[in-house]
Design a protein around this motif. Sequence first.
Motif, PDB file in Angstrom:
ATOM      1  N   PRO A 263      64.562  44.017  66.443  1.00 48.10           N
ATOM      2  CA  PRO A 263      63.426  43.186  66.876  1.00 48.10           C
ATOM      3  C   PRO A 263      63.026  43.402  68.331  1.00 48.10           C
ATOM      4  N   TYR A 264      63.869  44.047  69.114  1.00 50.73           N
ATOM      5  CA  TYR A 264      63.540  44.299  70.515  1.00 50.73           C
ATOM      6  C   TYR A 264      62.854  45.647  70.714  1.00 50.73           C
ATOM      7  N   ALA A 265      62.662  46.387  69.612  1.00 51.04           N
ATOM      8  CA  ALA A 265      61.921  47.645  69.689  1.00 51.04           C
ATOM      9  C   ALA A 265      60.444  47.341  69.922  1.00 51.04           C
ATOM     10  N   THR A 266      59.739  48.309  70.486  1.00 43.30           N
ATOM     11  CA  THR A 266      58.345  48.068  70.878  1.00 43.30           C
ATOM     12  C   THR A 266      57.322  48.685  69.932  1.00 43.30           C
ATOM     13  N   ASP A 267      57.761  49.558  69.031  1.00 43.69           N
ATOM     14  CA  ASP A 267      56.792  50.186  68.135  1.00 43.69           C
ATOM     15  C   ASP A 267      56.793  49.489  66.779  1.00 43.69           C
ATOM     16  N   LYS A 268      55.807  49.799  65.957  1.00 46.66           N
ATOM     17  CA  LYS A 268      55.661  49.115  64.674  1.00 46.66           C
ATOM     18  C   LYS A 268      56.767  49.455  63.688  1.00 46.66           C
ATOM     19  N   HIS A 269      57.447  50.576  63.908  1.00 43.04           N
ATOM     20  CA  HIS A 269      58.533  50.980  63.015  1.00 43.04           C
ATOM     21  C   HIS A 269      59.883  50.395  63.442  1.00 43.04           C
ATOM     22  N   LYS A 270      59.908  49.663  64.538  1.00 38.87           N
ATOM     23  CA  LYS A 270      61.129  49.064  65.063  1.00 38.87           C
ATOM     24  C   LYS A 270      62.188  50.128  65.343  1.00 38.87           C
ATOM     25  N   SER A 271      61.774  51.193  65.980  1.00 39.03           N
ATOM     26  CA  SER A 271      62.680  52.303  66.268  1.00 39.03           C
ATOM     27  C   SER A 271      63.558  51.973  67.469  1.00 39.03           C
ATOM     28  N   VAL A 272      64.840  52.265  67.348  1.00 39.14           N
ATOM     29  CA  VAL A 272      65.769  52.046  68.459  1.00 39.14           C
ATOM     30  C   VAL A 272      66.387  53.364  68.932  1.00 39.14           C
ATOM     31  N   ASP A 273      65.965  54.469  68.332  1.00 41.33           N
ATOM     32  CA  ASP A 273      66.527  55.768  68.700  1.00 41.33           C
ATOM     33  C   ASP A 273      65.417  56.810  68.758  1.00 41.33           C
ATOM     34  N   ASP A 274      65.709  57.926  69.438  1.00 36.08           N
ATOM     35  CA  ASP A 274      64.744  59.016  69.546  1.00 36.08           C
ATOM     36  C   ASP A 274      65.510  60.309  69.787  1.00 36.08           C
ATOM     37  N   TYR A 275      64.763  61.432  69.759  1.00 37.38           N
ATOM     38  CA  TYR A 275      65.390  62.733  69.995  1.00 37.38           C
ATOM     39  C   TYR A 275      65.829  62.861  71.451  1.00 37.38           C
ATOM     40  N   ALA A 276      66.877  63.626  71.658  1.00 42.73           N
ATOM     41  CA  ALA A 276      67.409  63.808  73.011  1.00 42.73           C
ATOM     42  C   ALA A 276      66.550  64.784  73.810  1.00 42.73           C
ATOM     43  N   TYR A 277      66.283  64.450  75.070  1.00 43.36           N
ATOM     44  CA  TYR A 277      65.661  65.412  75.969  1.00 43.36           C
ATOM     45  C   TYR A 277      66.606  66.600  76.141  1.00 43.36           C
ATOM     46  N   GLY A 278      66.033  67.790  76.140  1.00 40.29           N
ATOM     47  CA  GLY A 278      66.848  68.989  76.291  1.00 40.29           C
ATOM     48  C   GLY A 278      67.359  69.545  74.981  1.00 40.29           C
ATOM     49  N   GLY A 279      67.051  68.847  73.871  1.00 41.31           N
ATOM     50  CA  GLY A 279      67.451  69.343  72.562  1.00 41.31           C
ATOM     51  C   GLY A 279      68.883  68.963  72.212  1.00 41.31           C
ATOM     52  N   GLY A 280      69.324  69.467  71.091  1.00 39.34           N
ATOM     53  CA  GLY A 280      70.661  69.155  70.601  1.00 39.34           C
ATOM     54  C   GLY A 280      70.615  68.273  69.372  1.00 39.34           C
ATOM     55  N   ALA A 281      71.695  68.327  68.590  1.00 42.11           N
ATOM     56  CA  ALA A 281      71.757  67.557  67.349  1.00 42.11           C
ATOM     57  C   ALA A 281      72.005  66.085  67.633  1.00 42.11           C
ATOM     58  N   GLY A 282      71.486  65.245  66.744  1.00 44.66           N
ATOM     59  CA  GLY A 282      71.745  63.814  66.835  1.00 44.66           C
ATOM     60  C   GLY A 282      70.682  63.054  67.592  1.00 44.66           C
ATOM     61  N   MET A 283      70.526  61.790  67.213  1.00 42.04           N
ATOM     62  CA  MET A 283      69.558  60.904  67.849  1.00 42.04           C
ATOM     63  C   MET A 283      70.259  60.062  68.914  1.00 42.04           C
ATOM     64  N   VAL A 284      69.457  59.585  69.876  1.00 43.35           N
ATOM     65  CA  VAL A 284      69.988  58.816  71.000  1.00 43.35           C
ATOM     66  C   VAL A 284      69.339  57.432  71.012  1.00 43.35           C
ATOM     67  N   MET A 285      70.158  56.391  71.196  1.00 38.13           N
ATOM     68  CA  MET A 285      69.616  55.039  71.283  1.00 38.13           C
ATOM     69  C   MET A 285      68.839  54.875  72.585  1.00 38.13           C
ATOM     70  N   MET A 286      67.646  54.331  72.487  1.00 38.57           N
ATOM     71  CA  MET A 286      66.746  54.220  73.626  1.00 38.57           C
ATOM     72  C   MET A 286      67.136  53.064  74.544  1.00 38.57           C
ATOM     73  N   ILE A 287      66.807  53.214  75.810  1.00 34.44           N
ATOM     74  CA  ILE A 287      67.170  52.203  76.799  1.00 34.44           C
ATOM     75  C   ILE A 287      66.310  50.943  76.687  1.00 34.44           C
ATOM     76  N   GLU A 288      65.032  51.072  76.331  1.00 38.16           N
ATOM     77  CA  GLU A 288      64.132  49.927  76.414  1.00 38.16           C
ATOM     78  C   GLU A 288      64.531  48.774  75.501  1.00 38.16           C
ATOM     79  N   PRO A 289      64.808  49.002  74.196  1.00 38.11           N
ATOM     80  CA  PRO A 289      65.228  47.859  73.365  1.00 38.11           C
ATOM     81  C   PRO A 289      66.505  47.199  73.877  1.00 38.11           C
TER      82      PRO A 289
END
Length: 227
Positions: free
Chosen positions: A40-66
Amino acid sequence: MHIDIITCLPRLIESPFNDSILKRAQTKGIVEVNIIDLRPYATDKHKSVDDYAYGGGAGMVMMIEPIDRCLTELKAKRSYDDIIYMSPDGQLLTQSLANELSLKKNLVLLCGHYKGVDERVREHLVTREISIGDYVLSGGELAAAVVADAVVRLIPGVLSDETSALSDSFQDDMLAPPVYTRPAEYNGWKVPDVLLSGHEAKIEQWKHDHALERTRQRRPDLLKKHQ
């Protein structure tokens, strides 16, 4: 004590707090555990709490904003002694650390997931990182439950016999001695006579000697602290 647990998978952690000692502690009003859904603290309509890592690499990273939005809301309600991120490279959970945390009043346990959290969370938002061992779990939820269990059981009034926690393994940097219960003999296997003697001094000496021997055999590294 008040414990807030922040997670993007709340159902994964609910069960341990609905039974046994952790449940009784809440029923008695000794501890309050609040499991907070991060989405519920996510800001987009999909309630996303993770995104791709800057610089590439496998795995998603939990975002700081939520995470920041959630912590900001929590800190507006109370002052926290520690905001703890459950991390495989954090401070190792030990009995002495559990003892220390049991004296706190308000704690946050932040559960990582996926590839972990944005490093800025670790740099600016948390006060401590804790690991439950040198291995990686799918997320911090199970680790948070372990920390909560280890800490809550030490709070006065949680256990029916408060001396029980003081005699656990690792409280004095030794393993606990063997324990027995009825019947005194089963299939020819007997309980040591000294434990049936009623001689308190001899029983305590037996417990100490066997705790020391068990520690020497199984965890000799602990004895270095005594030396």
